[in-house]
Design a protein around this motif. Structure first.
Motif, short mmCIF file in Angstrom:
data_model
loop_
_atom_site.label_atom_id
_atom_site.label_comp_id
_atom_site.label_asym_id
_atom_site.label_seq_id
_atom_site.Cartn_x
_atom_site.Cartn_y
_atom_site.Cartn_z
N VAL A 100 0.84 -1.20 0.00
CA VAL A 100 0.00 0.00 0.00
C VAL A 100 0.87 1.25 0.00
N ALA A 101 1.93 1.23 0.81
CA ALA A 101 2.82 2.39 0.90
C ALA A 101 3.49 2.69 -0.44
N VAL A 102 4.00 1.67 -1.10
CA VAL A 102 4.69 1.86 -2.38
C VAL A 102 3.72 2.36 -3.45
N ILE A 103 2.54 1.75 -3.53
CA ILE A 103 1.57 2.12 -4.56
C ILE A 103 1.11 3.57 -4.40
N PHE A 104 0.73 3.94 -3.18
CA PHE A 104 0.17 5.28 -2.98
C PHE A 104 1.25 6.36 -2.98
N THR A 105 2.46 6.04 -2.52
CA THR A 105 3.53 7.03 -2.59
C THR A 105 3.90 7.32 -4.04
N THR A 106 3.99 6.26 -4.84
CA THR A 106 4.29 6.43 -6.27
C THR A 106 3.20 7.24 -6.96
N ALA A 107 1.94 6.91 -6.66
CA ALA A 107 0.82 7.62 -7.29
C ALA A 107 0.83 9.10 -6.89
N LYS A 108 1.15 9.37 -5.62
CA LYS A 108 1.18 10.75 -5.14
C LYS A 108 2.26 11.56 -5.86
N VAL A 109 3.45 11.01 -5.96
CA VAL A 109 4.55 11.73 -6.61
C VAL A 109 4.25 11.96 -8.09
N LEU A 110 3.72 10.95 -8.77
CA LEU A 110 3.39 11.09 -10.20
C LEU A 110 2.30 12.14 -10.41
N ALA A 111 1.30 12.17 -9.53
CA ALA A 111 0.24 13.17 -9.67
C ALA A 111 0.77 14.58 -9.46
N MET A 112 1.69 14.74 -8.49
CA MET A 112 2.27 16.06 -8.25
C MET A 112 3.12 16.50 -9.43
N LEU A 113 3.90 15.58 -9.99
CA LEU A 113 4.72 15.91 -11.16
C LEU A 113 3.84 16.24 -12.36
N LEU A 114 2.70 15.57 -12.49
CA LEU A 114 1.77 15.87 -13.58
C LEU A 114 1.23 17.29 -13.43
N LEU A 115 0.92 17.69 -12.20
CA LEU A 115 0.46 19.05 -11.96
C LEU A 115 1.54 20.06 -12.30
N VAL A 116 2.80 19.75 -11.99
CA VAL A 116 3.93 20.63 -12.31
C VAL A 116 4.02 20.84 -13.82
N VAL A 117 3.89 19.76 -14.59
CA VAL A 117 3.97 19.84 -16.05
C VAL A 117 2.87 20.74 -16.60
N PHE A 118 1.64 20.54 -16.15
CA PHE A 118 0.52 21.35 -16.63
C PHE A 118 0.68 22.81 -16.22
N ALA A 119 1.19 23.04 -15.01
CA ALA A 119 1.34 24.41 -14.52
C ALA A 119 2.35 25.19 -15.36
N PHE A 120 3.50 24.57 -15.65
CA PHE A 120 4.50 25.27 -16.45
C PHE A 120 4.10 25.37 -17.92
N GLY A 121 3.10 24.60 -18.32
CA GLY A 121 2.58 24.71 -19.68
C GLY A 121 1.44 25.71 -19.81
N TYR A 122 1.06 26.31 -18.70
CA TYR A 122 -0.04 27.28 -18.69
C TYR A 122 0.39 28.58 -19.35
N GLU A 123 -0.36 29.02 -20.35
CA GLU A 123 0.01 30.20 -21.13
C GLU A 123 -0.07 31.48 -20.32
N GLY A 124 -0.91 31.52 -19.30
CA GLY A 124 -1.06 32.74 -18.51
C GLY A 124 -0.03 32.88 -17.40
N GLY A 125 0.87 31.89 -17.26
CA GLY A 125 1.89 31.95 -16.24
C GLY A 125 3.05 32.84 -16.63
N SER A 126 3.90 33.17 -15.65
CA SER A 126 5.03 34.04 -15.94
C SER A 126 6.16 33.80 -14.93
N PHE A 127 7.38 33.74 -15.45
CA PHE A 127 8.54 33.59 -14.57
C PHE A 127 8.80 34.86 -13.75
#
Length: 344
Positions: free
Chosen positions: A46-73
């Protein structure tokens, strides 16, 4: 929800407030306790499955966030125009540290199951270092992603930054993704904590510093079954005592007291047990432990002072740090009882 309990010098508790959420929380605690009751192997899966899923979901959010056209450095360098009220900077820093420490807490949980780890002298330091680096990397990335999408001035008006960022970067499904991420994170964290924390009571009982039956293992599953059941009951009581934020603030305050004393223990053991073989080395001793002790005790004192001030100014109904101290001090009579019994 109107039922309340008042404890002098601590505050007012509402055990039935958000009873639906609390009931679900208790159900999850009981479920995960049963999973670990039947074997550490299942808890590990359970620990391995949910930890992996959590990290992948967070990284997916990072990818979408930096791909957002309205964002700015440029958001990384724009200062907030918000001015804190006079005298509240310390309270703000303490509150921010408590939240950050809660996000990182659990990094050391692997040490609770040291006796069940192969080659602990090598694998425990390795797990601590690699795990901490991964956490720092992931949390740094996701916070940069938040700032890329939302400037600091917008964050201060947001009640849930992650949800607002996800809605902008992903669209209507963003809120659902954050909700799923929170559930995955909470479920995985609860499982890991239940798995390792029960080993503490188990070890105490084995060392004759707690009630003997808690140190027994299940005849068939070879797990600390009684310790897990006791933990589930006590955790459920704590869930009813307050809100999620109250419990996390209390936990962080108490945890850092023990982290500080753990570092103090290094100095004590070096003095009392000079010739004892030490399979673990403390880098840059005594400088790093000394700095850590000063910081930890400083954080504890500031947290206690801030909590009392907030309560006196009617900002909160419970002094979480004092409540945590009270619960910790309740263990002292048991400690002296078992210590005295062992001497006899």
């Amino acid at each position: 929800t109107s039922f309340k309990l008042y404890l002098p010098f601590i505050g007012t508790f509402y055990p039935l407030m958000n009873i639906g959420v609390k009931s679900l929380t208790i159900a999850v605690i009981l479920l995960l306790t049963l999973v670990n009751y039947y074997g550490i192997k299942y808890g590990g899966y359970v620990a391995v499955i949910f930890t992996t899923a959590k990290v992948l979901a967070m990284l997916l959010l990072v990818v979408f966030a930096f791909g957002y056209e309205g964002g700015s450095f440029s958001n990384f360098t724009i200062n907030s125009s918000h001015q804190l009220p006079s005298g509240s900077i310390i309270a703000g820093v303490v509150a921010a540290l408590s939240a950050a420490f809660w996000a990182y807490d659990g990094w050391n949980n692997v040490t609770y199951i040291a006796s069940e780890i192969k080659n602990p002298q090598r694998n425990i330091p390795k797990a601590l270092v690699i795990g901490t680096i991964i956490i720092i990397a992931v949390y740094t990335l996701i916070n940069l992603a938040y700032m890329y999408v939302l400037p600091v001035s917008a964050m201060k008006d947001s009640t849930l930054v992650a949800s607002d960022v996800a809605k902008l970067a992903i669209g209507p499904l963003g809120g659902a993704l954050i909700a799923a991420l929170v559930m995955i994170s909470t479920f995985g964290t609860a499982n890991g904590t239940i798995m390792v924390s029960a080993r503490v009571y188990f070890a105490m009982a084995r060392n004759k510093m707690f009630f003997g039956p808690i140190g027994l293992t299940h005849k068939k599953y070879h797990t600390p079954a009684n310790a897990l059941l006791l933990q589930a009951i006590w955790t459920s009581v704590l869930v009813l005592s307050g809100s999620f934020d109250d419990l996390t603030d209390m936990l962080i305050f108490v945890s850092w007291i023990f982290y500080a004393f753990g570092a103090v223990g290094l100095f004590v053991l070096r003095i009392k047990m000079k010739d004892t073989p030490r399979p673990y080395k403390v880098p840059l001793y005594p400088y790093i432990p000394a700095v850590f002790i000063v910081f930890a005790f400083g954080f504890v004192v500031l947290t206690l002072w801030t909590d009392i001030q907030n309560y006196m100014n009617n900002r909160t109904e419970v002094i979480n740090s004092v409540f945590g101290l009270l619960l910790s001090l309740l263990g002292l009579p048991l400690y002296y009882y078992f210590k005295s019994r062992n001497k006899k």
